[in-house]
Scaffold this active site. Structure first.
Site, PDB file in Angstrom:
ATOM      1  N   GLU A  60       0.799  -1.218   0.000  1.00  0.00           N
ATOM      2  CA  GLU A  60       0.000   0.000   0.000  1.00  0.00           C
ATOM      3  C   GLU A  60       0.839   1.279   0.000  1.00  0.00           C
ATOM      4  OE1 GLU A  60      -4.145   0.089   1.302  1.00  0.00           O
ATOM      5  OE2 GLU A  60      -3.285   0.940   3.131  1.00  0.00           O
ATOM      6  N   LYS A  62       0.351   4.862   1.114  1.00  0.00           N
ATOM      7  CA  LYS A  62      -0.569   5.591   1.987  1.00  0.00           C
ATOM      8  C   LYS A  62       0.198   6.638   2.772  1.00  0.00           C
ATOM      9  CE  LYS A  62      -2.148   3.278   5.611  1.00  0.00           C
ATOM     10  NZ  LYS A  62      -3.014   2.395   6.425  1.00  0.00           N
ATOM     11  N   LYS A 122      -7.792   2.455  -3.548  1.00  0.00           N
ATOM     12  CA  LYS A 122      -8.267   2.322  -2.170  1.00  0.00           C
ATOM     13  C   LYS A 122      -9.060   3.578  -1.811  1.00  0.00           C
ATOM     14  CE  LYS A 122      -7.868  -0.050   1.833  1.00  0.00           C
ATOM     15  NZ  LYS A 122      -6.588  -0.001   2.564  1.00  0.00           N
ATOM     16  N   GLU A 171     -14.377  -6.138   1.217  1.00  0.00           N
ATOM     17  CA  GLU A 171     -13.803  -6.100   2.566  1.00  0.00           C
ATOM     18  C   GLU A 171     -14.865  -6.342   3.633  1.00  0.00           C
ATOM     19  OE1 GLU A 171     -10.831  -3.035   3.718  1.00  0.00           O
ATOM     20  OE2 GLU A 171     -12.352  -2.449   5.177  1.00  0.00           O
ATOM     21  N   ASN A 192     -10.532  -7.326   7.245  1.00  0.00           N
ATOM     22  CA  ASN A 192      -9.876  -6.219   7.943  1.00  0.00           C
ATOM     23  C   ASN A 192      -9.813  -6.554   9.433  1.00  0.00           C
ATOM     24  OD1 ASN A 192      -9.018  -3.755   9.021  1.00  0.00           O
ATOM     25  ND2 ASN A 192     -10.057  -2.594   7.420  1.00  0.00           N
ATOM     26  N   SER A 223      -4.472  -5.182   7.666  1.00  0.00           N
ATOM     27  CA  SER A 223      -4.204  -4.491   8.941  1.00  0.00           C
ATOM     28  C   SER A 223      -3.572  -5.439   9.960  1.00  0.00           C
ATOM     29  CB  SER A 223      -5.462  -3.868   9.563  1.00  0.00           C
ATOM     30  OG  SER A 223      -6.071  -2.967   8.686  1.00  0.00           O
TER      31      SER A 223
END
Length: 266
Positions: A60, A62, A122, A171, A192, A223
Site C-alpha cells: 500500500e 498511503k 483504495k 472487505e 480487515n 491491517s
C-alpha cells in the site's frame, strides 16, 4: 447495519465529494473516457505470486490515516511504487481519499506510470460513478466495503465493476458482513483485522472468519501485519494474501521492509 462512527463521517463527506465531481464531469462523460485496453489482472497477479513465493502481497501507498495521522512525510508515490515492484509485491494499493487519508487521484496515476503492477484504488465507494472513475484513472481493482453498503448496493457495484473489467476486493470485518459479501460470489475477500468502532487490531479476526470462506475465494488479510511472526501465523492458517501499508510506510525504504518482512528467510 451498525456502521462505525468513523465510517459514517467518511461516507457523509464522500457523498458530498462525489456530487461535486459529478458537477464537473458527468457519469456519461466518464463512461466515454473508459480505456480500451484491458485491466492488468489484479486477482491473477495475487494468485501467481502466492503460488510462486507463498505470499501474494498488496503493497500500500498511503500517506496518512484517521487513526494515526500522517504516517509518511517523505511521500513520493512513483518512487515507492518502483521499490515495491522490485521487492516482489504482487499488486499495489493506492489511497485516493483526500479528506481522511490525505490521498489523491494523482498518486494513483503516478504509481501506474512508474509500475507495471496491477493497482487497487483504495477509497470508499458509495456511488457507481466512482467505479467508472477508478477505471479511467488507471486502476485495475476497486474496494467494496460491506460495512458501508446495502446488499443491493454491494451487488450492483460488484456487477458494474466486473462489467468494465475491474477486479473487486470485498472487505469484511465480521461474520455478518462476510455472509453478505459471499452473496455476490467474489473471487477476493479482504478481512480487515481492525475494529473500526475502537481501532483495536487483532489477527484473530482473520483466523476466526476463515472457516466460513469457500476454497475458491482468495483471502487477503488486512491491517496488523507488522512482524515476520505475523506473516508466519497467517501462513500456518493457509492465508497467502496480505495487504500491508503502515509497516512499509514507516520504513526508510518501503521496498526493503517488504523484503525483510516476507522474504528475508528465503
Amino acid at each position: 447495519m451498525s456502521i462505525p462512527t468513523v465510517l459514517e463521517r467518511i461516507v457523509e463527506v464522500k457523498h458530498t465529494e462525489v456530487a461535486a465531481r459529478k458537477a464537473l464531469c458527468s457519469q456519461e462523460a466518464l463512461q466515454r473516457m473508459l480505456p480500451k485496453q484491458p485491466c492488468r489482472g489484479f486477482v491473477q497477479s495475487l494468485l501467481n505470486h502466492a503460488e510462486q513465493s507463498g505470499s501474494g502481497i498488496i503493497a500500500e501507498i498511503k500517506r496518512a490515516s484517521p487513526s494515526k495521522g500522517v504516517i509518511r512525510e517523505n511521500f513520493e508515490p512513483s518512487v515507492i511504487a518502483e521499490q515495491y515492484q522490485q521487492a516482489g509485491a504482487a499488486c499495489l494499493s493506492v489511497l485516493t481519499d483526500i479528506e481522511f487519508f490525505k490521498g489523491a487521484d494523482e498518486y494513483l496515476k503516478q504509481a501506474a506510470t512508474e509500475s507495471t503492477l496491477p493497482i487497487l484504488r483504495k477509497d470508499f465507494v458509495v456511488d457507481e460513478y466512482q467505479i467508472y472513475e477508478a477505471r479511467v484513472l488507471g486502476a485495475d481493482c476497486i474496494l467494496l466495503i460491506a460495512a458501508i453498503l446495502t446488499d443491493t448496493q454491494l451487488s450492483h457495484f460488484f456487477q458494474v465493476a466486473t462489467s468494465i473489467g475491474l477486479d473487486v476486493l470485498v472487505e469484511v470485518h465480521n461474520e455478518d458482513e462476510l455472509k453478505r459479501a459471499l452473496s455476490v460470489s467474489p473471487s477476493l475477500i479482504g478481512i480487515n483485522n481492525r475494529n473500526l468502532h475502537n481501532f483495536e487490531t487483532s489477527l484473530e479476526t482473520t483466523i476466526r472468519l476463515l472457516q466460513g470462506i469457500p476454497d475458491d475465494c482468495f483471502v487477503v488479510t488486512e491491517s496488523g501485519i507488522h512482524t515476520q511472526e505475523d506473516v508466519s501465523l497467517m501462513h500456518q492458517h493457509h492465508v497467502k494474501g496480505f495487504l500491508v501499508g503502515e509497516a512499509f510506510m514507516r520504513a526508510d525504504n518501503p521496498g526493503h521492509e517488504l523484503k525483510r518482512l516476507f522474504y528475508s528467510g528465503d
